[in-house]
Motif scaffolding. Structure first.
Motif, mmCIF file in Angstrom:
data_model
loop_
_atom_site.group_PDB
_atom_site.id
_atom_site.type_symbol
_atom_site.label_atom_id
_atom_site.label_comp_id
_atom_site.label_asym_id
_atom_site.label_seq_id
_atom_site.Cartn_x
_atom_site.Cartn_y
_atom_site.Cartn_z
ATOM 1 N N LEU A 193 -6.668 -1.294 11.863
ATOM 2 C CA LEU A 193 -7.205 -2.603 12.221
ATOM 3 C C LEU A 193 -6.069 -3.504 12.696
ATOM 4 O O LEU A 193 -4.912 -3.332 12.279
ATOM 5 C CB LEU A 193 -7.880 -3.243 10.999
ATOM 6 C CG LEU A 193 -9.099 -2.486 10.461
ATOM 7 C CD1 LEU A 193 -9.546 -3.090 9.137
ATOM 8 C CD2 LEU A 193 -10.229 -2.531 11.480
ATOM 9 N N TYR A 236 0.852 -1.213 0.000
ATOM 10 C CA TYR A 236 0.000 0.000 0.000
ATOM 11 C C TYR A 236 0.882 1.255 0.000
ATOM 12 O O TYR A 236 0.616 2.212 -0.739
ATOM 13 C CB TYR A 236 -0.969 -0.002 1.189
ATOM 14 C CG TYR A 236 -1.816 1.252 1.202
ATOM 15 C CD1 TYR A 236 -2.935 1.353 0.373
ATOM 16 C CD2 TYR A 236 -1.477 2.353 1.988
ATOM 17 C CE1 TYR A 236 -3.698 2.525 0.341
ATOM 18 C CE2 TYR A 236 -2.236 3.520 1.964
ATOM 19 C CZ TYR A 236 -3.341 3.594 1.152
ATOM 20 O OH TYR A 236 -4.101 4.753 1.110
ATOM 21 N N SER A 287 -2.864 2.953 8.032
ATOM 22 C CA SER A 287 -2.316 1.933 7.142
ATOM 23 C C SER A 287 -0.810 1.823 7.399
ATOM 24 O O SER A 287 -0.383 1.788 8.554
ATOM 25 C CB SER A 287 -2.648 2.221 5.676
ATOM 26 O OG SER A 287 -2.271 1.110 4.884
ATOM 27 N N SER A 337 -10.145 -1.373 15.836
ATOM 28 C CA SER A 337 -11.065 -0.605 14.994
ATOM 29 C C SER A 337 -11.451 0.703 15.670
ATOM 30 O O SER A 337 -11.683 0.749 16.882
ATOM 31 C CB SER A 337 -12.334 -1.426 14.741
ATOM 32 O OG SER A 337 -13.335 -0.592 14.190
ATOM 33 N N SER A 395 -10.592 6.419 4.760
ATOM 34 C CA SER A 395 -11.029 5.161 5.375
ATOM 35 C C SER A 395 -12.508 5.102 5.712
ATOM 36 O O SER A 395 -13.075 4.020 5.756
ATOM 37 C CB SER A 395 -10.221 4.871 6.643
ATOM 38 O OG SER A 395 -10.673 5.681 7.702
ATOM 39 N N ASN A 419 1.568 7.928 3.886
ATOM 40 C CA ASN A 419 0.737 9.104 3.599
ATOM 41 C C ASN A 419 0.446 9.942 4.842
ATOM 42 O O ASN A 419 -0.149 11.016 4.737
ATOM 43 C CB ASN A 419 -0.577 8.676 2.925
ATOM 44 C CG ASN A 419 -0.339 8.209 1.500
ATOM 45 O OD1 ASN A 419 0.736 8.422 0.946
ATOM 46 N ND2 ASN A 419 -1.341 7.570 0.910
HETATM 47 C C1 LIG Z 1 -7.012 3.405 1.936
HETATM 48 S S1 LIG Z 1 -6.251 3.153 3.485
HETATM 49 C C2 LIG Z 1 -5.894 4.809 3.982
HETATM 50 C C3 LIG Z 1 -4.552 4.920 4.616
HETATM 51 C C4 LIG Z 1 -4.055 6.341 4.875
HETATM 52 N N1 LIG Z 1 -4.857 6.994 5.892
HETATM 53 C C5 LIG Z 1 -4.037 7.154 3.603
HETATM 54 O O1 LIG Z 1 -4.662 8.237 3.576
HETATM 55 O O2 LIG Z 1 -3.395 6.748 2.640
HETATM 56 C C6 LIG Z 1 -7.637 2.747 4.505
HETATM 57 C C7 LIG Z 1 -7.236 2.261 5.878
HETATM 58 O O3 LIG Z 1 -8.377 2.229 6.722
HETATM 59 C C8 LIG Z 1 -8.240 1.161 7.596
HETATM 60 N N2 LIG Z 1 -9.546 0.888 8.200
HETATM 61 C C9 LIG Z 1 -10.690 0.494 7.596
HETATM 62 N N3 LIG Z 1 -11.651 0.320 8.507
HETATM 63 C C10 LIG Z 1 -11.102 0.629 9.723
HETATM 64 C C11 LIG Z 1 -11.595 0.633 11.069
HETATM 65 N N4 LIG Z 1 -12.858 0.300 11.327
HETATM 66 N N5 LIG Z 1 -10.753 0.965 12.052
HETATM 67 C C12 LIG Z 1 -9.458 1.313 11.797
HETATM 68 N N6 LIG Z 1 -8.943 1.332 10.544
HETATM 69 C C13 LIG Z 1 -9.756 0.993 9.522
HETATM 70 C C14 LIG Z 1 -7.714 0.056 6.681
HETATM 71 O O4 LIG Z 1 -7.175 -1.025 7.414
HETATM 72 C C15 LIG Z 1 -6.689 0.822 5.882
HETATM 73 O O5 LIG Z 1 -5.424 0.787 6.455
#
Ligand SMILES: C[S@@+](CC[C@H](N)C(=O)[O-])C[C@H]1O[C@@H](n2cnc3c(N)ncnc32)[C@H](O)[C@@H]1O
Length: 351
Positions: A89, A16, A56, A123, A142, A60
């Protein structure tokens, strides 16, 4: 490892981090709004606590954390201790996160002292930190993910892009609940005057901005069903539990009084994010490279969740290779400028 909620974290081993330039472009567009929030928050006398929700693998998060540190240190002087708490997560690739924090040249730790990085694998639909203890909360890309997979769609890879009324209604209900819960939990954690910035992919009245990229992903999956490489049941289970809210959905809980759970809206806006790959494509005309980058970027966030739908006689990596090779082939036929919508909200703890 998965979280048993119908979705998994991002593709691991730093994948990622290496394939999230599109999300990084969205993050860059938030710099001014975030700097204003960092400037406005009361920071008292003690440790300043900043939470990076859904970090993640961390790359970023480096620029926004640096903005927060610099803005706060301009106000407090260089010695004020700052905690940066990354959360995601439990299945997140935290090793890559720590690599990015401690070894990346872009890390917010470079040339800074008294910065204390921490991480939580839980979460954010659960309480994460003690009441009244967070000054700033940052969260990008997210909150489009639902807390759990509520329903499968048999006509699209993204729950929120199905044409089924039943699916769309289940998604809308879950997302209302998720939004209210997220706001309430974060509000409890913020200090008085603390700020939450959240920005995630959303839609307008008429389009999602994902029609081309994810329409082709669904068609790629259907092609593999046609070739007997995936079953129809596996394709149906390949429902990514994401919905696309509109700006009014974010404002909805605040409607009567302008306040919700002790929070007030400070900023609310729908933006269209730039696509760094499009300008490269205009220069080179290389359709295959443009398509490959988009397929890899899609695999980075969607791959592990799609793999959950496979029956045990499929090797997940082989199946994902086939899905995303086909995705890239389809994208290369007719490259389009993929510029997803992103909603950004800044909320201040008022009570
Ligand atoms: C697309 S990534 C975004 C990462 C970073 N914040 C960025 O802007 O690039 C989405 C992230 O959300 C996390 N995520 C999704 N649902 C979540 C939850 N309920 N609690 C914590 N993290 C969560 C995923 O595991 C993933 O790492």
């Amino acid at each position: 490892m998965t979280d048993d909620l119908g979705r998994a974290a991002m593709e691991g081993s730093g994948f990622y981090n290496r394939h999230s330039a599109l999300q990084a472009a969205g993050v860059a567009a938030l710099a001014d709004i975030w700097a204003r929030a960092c400037d406005a928050v009361p920071v008292g006398e003690g440790v300043v606590r900043i939470v990076d929700l859904a970090s993640s693998q961390g790359r970023n998060s480096m620029a926004p954390m640096r903005i927060a540190i610099d803005t706060i240190r301009r106000r407090t002087g260089p010695a004020r201790p700052i905690e940066i708490i990354h959360t995601d997560l439990p299945s997140n690739d935290f090793s890559s996160l720590f690599d990015a924090v401690f070894a990346d040249d872009s890390s917010y730790l470079r040339n800074a002292s008294a910065i204390f990085p921490l991480a939580i694998g839980r979460s954010y639909f659960e309480p994460l930190l003690p009441p009244d203890s967070v000054h700033l909360a940052w969260n990008t890309w997210s909150m489009q993910w639902m807390a759990r997979n509520v329903i499968n769609a048999s006509d699209h890879v993204l729950a929120g892009m199905s044409k089924s009324e039943e699916v769309l209604s289940a998604v809308a209900t879950q997302q209302q609940e998720d939004w209210a819960q997220f706001l309430s939990l974060r509000s409890a954690e913020l200090v008085h005057g603390g700020r939450l910035l959240t920005a995630f992919t959303a839609r307008t009245d008429i389009e999602t901005g994902w029609e081309w990229l994810l329409g082709e992903l669904w068609e790629a999956i259907c092609d593999l069903v046609g070739q007997g490489l995936l079953s129809r049941e596996e394709a149906t289970r390949m429902t990514i539990p994401i919905g696309l809210r509109q700006l009014r959905d974010l404002a909805a809980p605040f409607n009567d009084t302008g306040a919700y759970a002790g929070l007030k809206i400070e900023h609310l806006e729908l933006k269209q994010t730039a696509n760094p790959h499009w300008n490269d494509f205009l220069k080179t005309g290389d359709k295959d490279e443009f398509a490959r980058r988009h397929a890899e970027a899609t695999r980075a966030w969607a791959g592990p969740t799609l793999a959950l739908a496979l029956t045990s006689h499929h090797d997940p990596q082989v199946s994902l290779d086939a899905i995303f090779a086909r995705h890239a082939e389809r994208l290369a036929r007719d490259p389009k400028q993929h510029e997803p919508y992103m909603v950004v909200g800044v909320f201040v703890k008022d009570k």
